[in-house]
Design an enzyme around this catalytic site. Structure first.
Site, mmCIF file in Angstrom:
data_model
loop_
_atom_site.group_PDB
_atom_site.id
_atom_site.type_symbol
_atom_site.label_atom_id
_atom_site.label_comp_id
_atom_site.label_asym_id
_atom_site.label_seq_id
_atom_site.Cartn_x
_atom_site.Cartn_y
_atom_site.Cartn_z
ATOM 1 N N ASP A 1 -6.086 8.114 -0.709
ATOM 2 C CA ASP A 1 -5.830 7.605 0.762
ATOM 3 C C ASP A 1 -4.607 8.443 1.017
ATOM 4 O O ASP A 1 -3.831 8.976 0.331
ATOM 5 C CB ASP A 1 -5.842 6.040 0.658
ATOM 6 C CG ASP A 1 -6.289 5.504 2.030
ATOM 7 O OD1 ASP A 1 -6.279 6.143 2.996
ATOM 8 O OD2 ASP A 1 -6.941 4.373 2.054
ATOM 9 N N ASP B 1 -11.305 4.184 9.789
ATOM 10 C CA ASP B 1 -12.296 3.416 9.094
ATOM 11 C C ASP B 1 -13.723 2.887 9.914
ATOM 12 O O ASP B 1 -13.258 2.679 11.151
ATOM 13 C CB ASP B 1 -11.479 2.148 8.617
ATOM 14 C CG ASP B 1 -10.589 2.484 7.688
ATOM 15 O OD1 ASP B 1 -10.427 3.807 7.030
ATOM 16 O OD2 ASP B 1 -9.883 1.605 7.123
HETATM 17 C C1 GLA Z 1 -7.787 2.866 4.404
HETATM 18 C C2 GLA Z 1 -9.213 3.433 3.971
HETATM 19 C C3 GLA Z 1 -10.175 2.454 3.810
HETATM 20 C C4 GLA Z 1 -9.694 1.603 2.397
HETATM 21 C C5 GLA Z 1 -8.128 0.972 2.912
HETATM 22 C C6 GLA Z 1 -7.513 0.450 1.749
HETATM 23 O O1 GLA Z 1 -7.874 2.205 5.595
HETATM 24 O O2 GLA Z 1 -9.494 4.399 4.997
HETATM 25 O O3 GLA Z 1 -11.364 3.114 3.522
HETATM 26 O O4 GLA Z 1 -9.541 2.310 1.393
HETATM 27 O O5 GLA Z 1 -7.362 1.870 3.365
HETATM 28 O O6 GLA Z 1 -6.358 -0.204 2.188
#
Ligand code: GLA
Length: 631
Positions: free
Chosen positions: A186, A275
């Site tokens: 990430d 997301d």
């Molecule tokens: C980000 C990523 C998600 C998830 C969260 C975890 O938002 O894009 O897919 O892994 O972090 O905190």
């Protein structure tokens, strides 16, 4: 020091060729050959089901269902722990400590912890194991999930659980010692821990400020080389730790830093957007961020519109039409199929969706051609994917809430119009009566019909290049300044409601090469002649094309009628294994499409180059390789 040495090793070849003309033919495929992710990764991840409330029972429960239900046999093998697993970084030696209250099997040797017993169990079940980290010092949950009981604990340094400054050590721990096979990396550490972060009060929370390298709303304020360089450092460490190449690197920087153009060079998959949420319009948004990028994906390198949300919200068991649409769409654009549901309690109706072997087969086709958009609108889309069995997969997608009547034509499929075409519905398993020319389909609101189509290929002795995107590497796309792509559905406020000014175009990629469309999403057209197949790109570009034993390259080339730069001239050049085979001569806006042909018998790699031959305008010229084909 080791980290520095590794990154220098990786960077030095790039420095060495920095002076080389990027359009000069190289005679080689420039994406690293990767052993893993030859087809899009499949499996399960804890995030969409549990956020940071992940624990061993939940993960092992998912693993058991994956085996017992037969999903593992279909290819769902990666079982991935997302954010929430860590306790702290031990200050004495920098070693990451697992939250053993959540993962009891990780408790070993007094106060130490190891995921080895956990990964051993998964491996014994025939599965593979994935873990989550961040490329910065701190992870996403430490900014966005402050209420979580499972945030890293301790001093500022102990809560720096991300890779930054520990790349070699952490990667060696995760892969060599703990035995993981997959890592999702990430990027929150690079964008929300600035001293003036609007997301988290770093002083109050006791984090070390990190001057942001990523600004999600501004590519100009994003340090693209720095972000790419950090991910390259991770890739180098993975390479060093896993000499056998048995690992997957999932880049998760949500479509920022122009990752859509370089992700293929660095990782096995890269997120193309923010997301996903279990909302229909958010699914559209994530889908659109990847669906126009067919030329950038191929075996070992995939666009990732984020994990599946089948089973939740608009895609739950009461909305199976939507759930099947979401799954069909992810399948046909070669998205990773990563389930995000509590599989300990999965109803049959959902297991039947993930377990539709025909749909999975479309996604996992060994040639790895991402579907290309054959018909585009905000209401209906038609996407077509070339399969290794000579057939085509076709998704007819009703994006909206009205019923739709859709004409699917032989041209959409690049099949001969006068030969019978048969469609097998991959959800109902029914074969529709054969047709010629076109057929009319009725779609319910939000329905996606997914077919396997058989017919006679319009080019029986070869293929149009737009039918085989996985064989093309966009080495240089001609984009001078990355621009946000406006052709992505903009849903209302996924995080902050309508408090801010709205969801604005954010992901660069506008102007990137496209199959069957111009880089700016227009239909291909040269001097009034329309092309329903071809490659659309900008001047100042170089495409690498694998030739699977064909003898002749042909195309009709020219300046596309949609170009803004109508002043400058261009030249099209065709190389075979690094040698010039053919050139078009100077071509201007308004010139009729010019045929260009080359004998490519015995040639392994073609390069298709377009050079601007006059330099009056700072805007590249939109050019079209019309009906480009190998036969
Ligand atoms: C980000 C990523 C998600 C998830 C969260 C975890 O938002 O894009 O897919 O892994 O972090 O905190």
């Amino acid at each position: 020091m080791r980290a520095l040495a590794a990154s220098l090793l990786l960077i030095s070849p790039v420095l060495a060729v920095a002076d080389q003309d990027p359009l000069e033919a190289r005679g080689r495929w420039s994406i690293p050959e990767r052993k893993q992710a030859r087809t899009p990764p499949m499996g399960w991840n804890s995030w969409n089901a549990f956020r940071t409330e992940v624990d061993e029972a939940k993960v092992m429960g998912a693993a058991q269902t994956i085996v017992d239900s037969g999903l593992a046999k279909l290819g769902y093998v990666y079982v991935n722990i997302d954010d929430g697993w860590w306790l702290k970084r031990r200050t004495r030696d920098g070693r990451l400590q697992i939250r053993t209250a959540l993962f009891p099997s990780a408790r070993i040797q007094g106060k130490d912890s190891s995921f080895r017993p956990f990964t051993d169990r998964l491996h014994a079940m025939g599965l593979k194991a994935g873990l989550y980290t961040d490329v910065g010092r701190n992870a996403c949950s430490q900014a966005y999930d402050l209420h979580s009981p499972n945030l890293p604990e301790g001093s500022t340094a102990e809560r720096e659980v991300g890779l930054h400054g520990h790349v070699e050590q952490d990667i060696a721990l995760y892969f060599r010692e703990w035995g993981f096979d997959y890592i999702k990396v990430d990027a929150c550490g690079l964008n929300v821990y600035g001293a003036a972060s609007p997301v988290v009060d770093v002083r109050k929370q006791g984090y070390r400020p990190f001057e942001p390298l990523i600004d999600q709303t501004s590519i100009a304020r994003t340090d693209i080389p720095a972000v790419r360089g950090l991910y390259e450092g991770v890739a180098a460490a993975l390479h060093e730790t896993n000499a056998d190449g048995d690992y997957i690197l999932a880049i998760c920087n949500w479509g920022t830093a122009d990752v859509r153009s370089w992700g293929k060079q660095v990782g096995h998959l890269w997120r193309t957007s923010g997301d996903i949420t279990p909302r229909w319009t958010r699914m559209l948004h994530n889908f659109d961020s990847a669906s126009t990028r067919a030329l950038y994906a191929k075996p070992g390198a995939w666009n990732d519109p984020d994990m599946l949300f089948v089973g939740h919200g608009d895609f739950d068991e009461n909305h199976l039409t939507e759930a099947r649409s979401h799954f069909s769409l992810w399948a046909i654009i070669n998205a990773p199929l990563i389930i995000g549901y509590d599989l300990r309690n999965a109803p049959k109706s959902l297991l039947d969706i993930w377990g539709n072997a025909d749909v999975v087969r479309i996604n996992q086709d060994p040639l790895g051609h991402q579907a290309v958009i054959a018909y585009a609108s905000d209401d209906v889309q038609i996407l077509v994917k070339t399969l290794s069995n000579g057939r085509k997969a076709v998704a007819v997608f009703n994006r909206g809430l009205a019923k739709q009547e859709v004409n699917l034509t032989a041209a959409h499929l690049k099949f001969s119009a006068d030969k019978p075409i048969e469609l097998r519905d991959l959800w109902t398993k029914m074969t529709l009566p054969a047709f010629t020319k076109e057929t009319t389909l009725e779609l319910e609101p939000r329905e996606t019909l997914l077919f396997e189509a058989s017919g006679t290929r319009r080019l029986p002795d070869g293929a149009y290049l737009s039918e085989t995107p996985a064989d093309i590497n966009v080495a240089v796309d001609g984009v001078l300044n990355p621009e946000p792509d406006p052709v992505v559905h903009r849903m209302a406020g996924p995080w902050s409601g309508t408090r801010d000014s709205g969801e604005r175009p954010a992901y660069t990629g506008w102007g990137g090469a496209q199959a069957d469309a111009t880089p700016y999403d227009q239909a291909l057209q040269v001097a009034g002649r329309r092309f329903d197949t071809g490659l659309g790109i900008l001047s100042g570009s170089r495409l690498e094309v694998r030739n699977g034993g064909r003898k002749r390259f042909e195309a009709s080339v020219g300046v596309d009628d949609s170009t803004r730069n109508v002043a400058d001239k261009v030249e099209f050049l065709v190389y075979g294994d690094g040698k010039l085979l053919q050139r078009s001569g100077a071509v201007a806006f308004g010139d009729a499409a010019r045929p260009i042909e080359a004998n490519v018998d015995g040639v392994k790699l073609l390069e298709l180059v377009v050079r601007q031959t006059t330099g009056g305008s700072p805007v590249p010229v939109v050019v079209t390789w019309g009906e480009a084909a190998l036969r």
